[in-house]
Design a protein around this motif. Structure first.
Motif, PDB file in Angstrom:
ATOM      1  N   ASP A  37       0.821  -1.208   0.000  1.00  0.00           N
ATOM      2  CA  ASP A  37       0.000   0.000   0.000  1.00  0.00           C
ATOM      3  C   ASP A  37       0.858   1.262   0.000  1.00  0.00           C
ATOM      4  N   VAL A  39       1.406   4.984   0.670  1.00  0.00           N
ATOM      5  CA  VAL A  39       0.731   5.941   1.554  1.00  0.00           C
ATOM      6  C   VAL A  39       1.306   7.356   1.454  1.00  0.00           C
ATOM      7  N   SER A  61       5.552   3.157   1.261  1.00  0.00           N
ATOM      8  CA  SER A  61       4.451   2.290   1.653  1.00  0.00           C
ATOM      9  C   SER A  61       4.377   2.332   3.175  1.00  0.00           C
ATOM     10  N   THR A  62       3.426   1.600   3.745  1.00  0.00           N
ATOM     11  CA  THR A  62       3.307   1.584   5.195  1.00  0.00           C
ATOM     12  C   THR A  62       4.644   1.221   5.834  1.00  0.00           C
ATOM     13  N   LYS A  63       5.361   0.325   5.197  1.00  0.00           N
ATOM     14  CA  LYS A  63       6.577  -0.187   5.815  1.00  0.00           C
ATOM     15  C   LYS A  63       7.875   0.423   5.297  1.00  0.00           C
TER      16      LYS A  63
ATOM     17  N   GLN B  29       2.427  -9.687   4.726  1.00  0.00           N
ATOM     18  CA  GLN B  29       1.058  -9.299   4.406  1.00  0.00           C
ATOM     19  C   GLN B  29       0.361 -10.386   3.594  1.00  0.00           C
ATOM     20  N   ILE B  33      -1.465  -4.352   3.890  1.00  0.00           N
ATOM     21  CA  ILE B  33      -1.365  -3.924   5.287  1.00  0.00           C
ATOM     22  C   ILE B  33      -2.582  -3.091   5.710  1.00  0.00           C
ATOM     23  N   LEU B  34      -3.014  -2.176   4.847  1.00  0.00           N
ATOM     24  CA  LEU B  34      -4.128  -1.294   5.231  1.00  0.00           C
ATOM     25  C   LEU B  34      -5.419  -2.085   5.420  1.00  0.00           C
ATOM     26  N   GLU B  35      -5.658  -3.033   4.507  1.00  0.00           N
ATOM     27  CA  GLU B  35      -6.869  -3.849   4.598  1.00  0.00           C
ATOM     28  C   GLU B  35      -6.840  -4.725   5.858  1.00  0.00           C
ATOM     29  N   LEU B 223       2.909  -9.423   9.563  1.00  0.00           N
ATOM     30  CA  LEU B 223       3.657  -8.595  10.506  1.00  0.00           C
ATOM     31  C   LEU B 223       3.538  -7.103  10.196  1.00  0.00           C
ATOM     32  N   GLY B 224       3.224  -6.760   8.944  1.00  0.00           N
ATOM     33  CA  GLY B 224       3.076  -5.348   8.588  1.00  0.00           C
ATOM     34  C   GLY B 224       1.947  -4.701   9.374  1.00  0.00           C
ATOM     35  N   ASP B 227       2.619  -4.398  13.049  1.00  0.00           N
ATOM     36  CA  ASP B 227       3.451  -3.246  13.391  1.00  0.00           C
ATOM     37  C   ASP B 227       2.653  -1.944  13.387  1.00  0.00           C
ATOM     38  N   SER B 228       1.807  -1.738  12.379  1.00  0.00           N
ATOM     39  CA  SER B 228       1.051  -0.483  12.353  1.00  0.00           C
ATOM     40  C   SER B 228       0.014  -0.442  13.478  1.00  0.00           C
ATOM     41  N   THR B 313       5.265   5.701  11.125  1.00  0.00           N
ATOM     42  CA  THR B 313       4.499   5.258   9.977  1.00  0.00           C
ATOM     43  C   THR B 313       3.379   6.256   9.744  1.00  0.00           C
ATOM     44  N   LYS B 314       2.654   6.058   8.668  1.00  0.00           N
ATOM     45  CA  LYS B 314       1.424   6.816   8.505  1.00  0.00           C
ATOM     46  C   LYS B 314       0.322   5.972   9.116  1.00  0.00           C
ATOM     47  N   PRO B 316      -2.766   4.114   9.718  1.00  0.00           N
ATOM     48  CA  PRO B 316      -3.881   3.751   8.841  1.00  0.00           C
ATOM     49  C   PRO B 316      -5.236   4.173   9.410  1.00  0.00           C
TER      50      PRO B 316
END
Lengths: 128, 360
Positions: A37, A39, A61-63, B29, B33-35, B223-224, B227-228, B313-314, B316
């Motif tokens: 994803d 971001v 991405s997120t990571k 994933q 990750i967002l889903e 794991l993604g 972590d978020s 991170t951003k 989610p």
């Protein structure tokens, strides 16, 4: 994985499409899939110059953080600003709505050095 | 050569993307990750956390021995209760952060981080005194079922009554016919369970949960998302936010350090550090300018590096850029501002209260 026949490709997984005298640049389906994803995206401004093989921005991405490498040298004449608010477009539609910048190339012959779809497909398969 | 959990084949078959994590080949994933993150916040997600290690203390001196190695106070929890805390060196540096499951005063299971399995076992067994210490890391698989619908799903698969198993409590019982330690613990900030089971039965348990969870819209997670999810809660990650060179007080874990409980390894150093004052503190921050802070990025003030980002991170859930950083105490109060250097540019940041995310 989608690899349009009409585009040219770099080893860093950017694509380049000729539009008149200009070149549209983005990242490939393979690249967006491997990033996950998207971001955040950081792109140059209109009027900046980019240099073939050098970083012109980043995509996150997120990571992870990945640099973007210019397929050709030239002046940036257009930037896909909406990606700032909707970076996920790069995942959803990497070859159309997910384009990143348009460059007026300083040396159009640089395009000839890029891989065509067949060579890029072989390159990607080798990587997997 | 990377290690694999008993669920490796299950992950590959289910289309997970595998990465190396702390010497383990783990799914990063499945669907994205967002889903996966969203599934855990709104429904239920299933994680393989079999890479985590388990060290067991047994014998009449088990509680006393472990309590001398642990910053929190195991005498304050009942049998069937779990407690979070740190293992410290004499210097106060953190060997690991762990959850201890008190099955009985003479039978305690310590759940340790994957990357610290061997280090922790050596540390614990060489300082355990009269307790019998066993590394059971290879004898357990661990699944984390997390999310607001986790309890209703799990209840259909077990004869255990889950309602008395409140947060940080656990019981032994069958889940889908597999004998488990069923603990209401997790690393996501949502309600949920961690299921410790025999490795050979893990694929069967995984499949049963996925099948039964179809009604809840269960999502396998990597794991993604782990972590978020943990970062939105400001849960610390060993190796990123803390290590042998940081103390629990610096890492903002003073709430699991019981200096008045009696002697434990690291206590003297922590008492001294508390008296002398901290040189740095881990804080939660948000970026108020564009960008994403990442582990290792400098914290700068007046053009000078004064600290370092440890996680970022951003978010989610919140759509803002969040992170944890070590900063001088003068910059640690809520509302303090500093900059994070991102690729040579300074992005403004502000210290905020944590957790970043509050459960709905």
């Amino acid at each position: 994985m989608e690899i349009p026949d009409t585009l040219k490709y770099t080893r860093e997984h950017e694509w380049a499409r000729t539009k008149g005298t200009q070149v549209v640049i983005g990242i490939t389906d393979f690249a967006q899939d491997h990033l996950g994803d998207v971001v955040f995206v950081e792109l140059p401004d209109v009027g900046d110059t980019v240099k073939k093989g050098e970083s012109f921005g980043v995509v996150e991405s997120t990571k992870a953080v990945s640099e973007l490498f210019a397929p050709v040298s030239g002046k940036v004449v257009e930037v896909n600003d909406p990606l700032g608010d909707t970076p996920e477009t790069i995942n959803d539609d990497p070859y159309e709505e997910g384009w990143m910048i348009v460059v007026e190339p300083s040396d159009p012959k640089e395009l000839d050095a890029l891989m065509d779809a067949k060579a890029y497909r072989a390159f990607v398969e080798e990587q997997e | 050569m990377s290690q694999r959990t008993p669920l490796f084949d299950t992950h590959v078959r289910s289309g997970a993307r595998m990465v190396d994590f702390a010497g383990w080949e783990m799914p990063v994933q499945y669907a994205g990750i967002l889903e996966e993150h969203d599934a855990v916040r709104t429904r239920v997600g299933l994680f393989d956390v079999s890479h985590m290690g388990e060290v067991v203390f047994r014998g009449p001196r088990a509680l006393e021995s472990l309590n001398r190695l642990f910053t929190n106070d195991l005498s304050k929890v009942a049998d069937g209760q779990a407690q979070y805390g740190c293992l410290c060196r004499e210097s106060g540096g953190i060997v690991d952060d762990v959850v201890v499951y008190r099955r009985a005063a003479d039978d305690l299971l310590v759940c340790v981080n994957a990357g610290n399995r061997q280090k922790d076992f050596e540390w614990l067994s060489s300082h355990a005194g009269a307790a019998d210490v066993k590394n059971e890391s290879d004898e357990w698989a661990q699944l984390a079922l997390q999310g607001p619908l986790a309890a209703q799903l799990l209840q259909r698969l077990t004869p255990l009554d889950l309602s008395p198993i409140r947060s940080y409590r656990f019981a032994q019982g069958d889940v889908a016919g597999v004998p488990c330690l069923v603990a209401r613990t997790g690393y996501t900030g949502e309600d949920g369970f961690e299921l410790f089971c025999p490795p050979a039965a893990a694929p069967r348990l995984w499949d049963a949960l996925i099948d039964a969870g179809e009604a809840e819209g269960i999502q396998p997670c990597g794991l993604g998302a782990r972590d978020s999810l943990r970062l939105e809660m400001a849960y610390r990650l060993y190796g990123s936010d803390m290590d042998d060179g940081t103390t629990p007080l610096e890492a903002g874990l003073g709430w699991v350090v019981k200096l008045d409980k009696g002697e434990f390894i690291g206590r003297d150093a922590l008492v001294r550090q508390k008296e002398q004052g901290l040189a740095r503190k881990l804080v939660g921050f948000v970026l108020t300018e564009a960008g994403i802070a990442r582990h290792g990025y400098p914290v700068v003030q007046d053009g000078r590096k004064v600290g370092e980002v440890t996680s970022g991170t951003k978010s989610p859930s919140l759509k803002t850029s969040i992170g944890l950083a070590y900063v001088p105490p003068a910059l640690a109060a809520e509302g303090s501002t500093f900059a994070v250097e991102i690729r040579g540019r300074a992005a403004a940041a502000k210290v905020v209260k944590t957790p970043f995310y509050t459960r709905k």
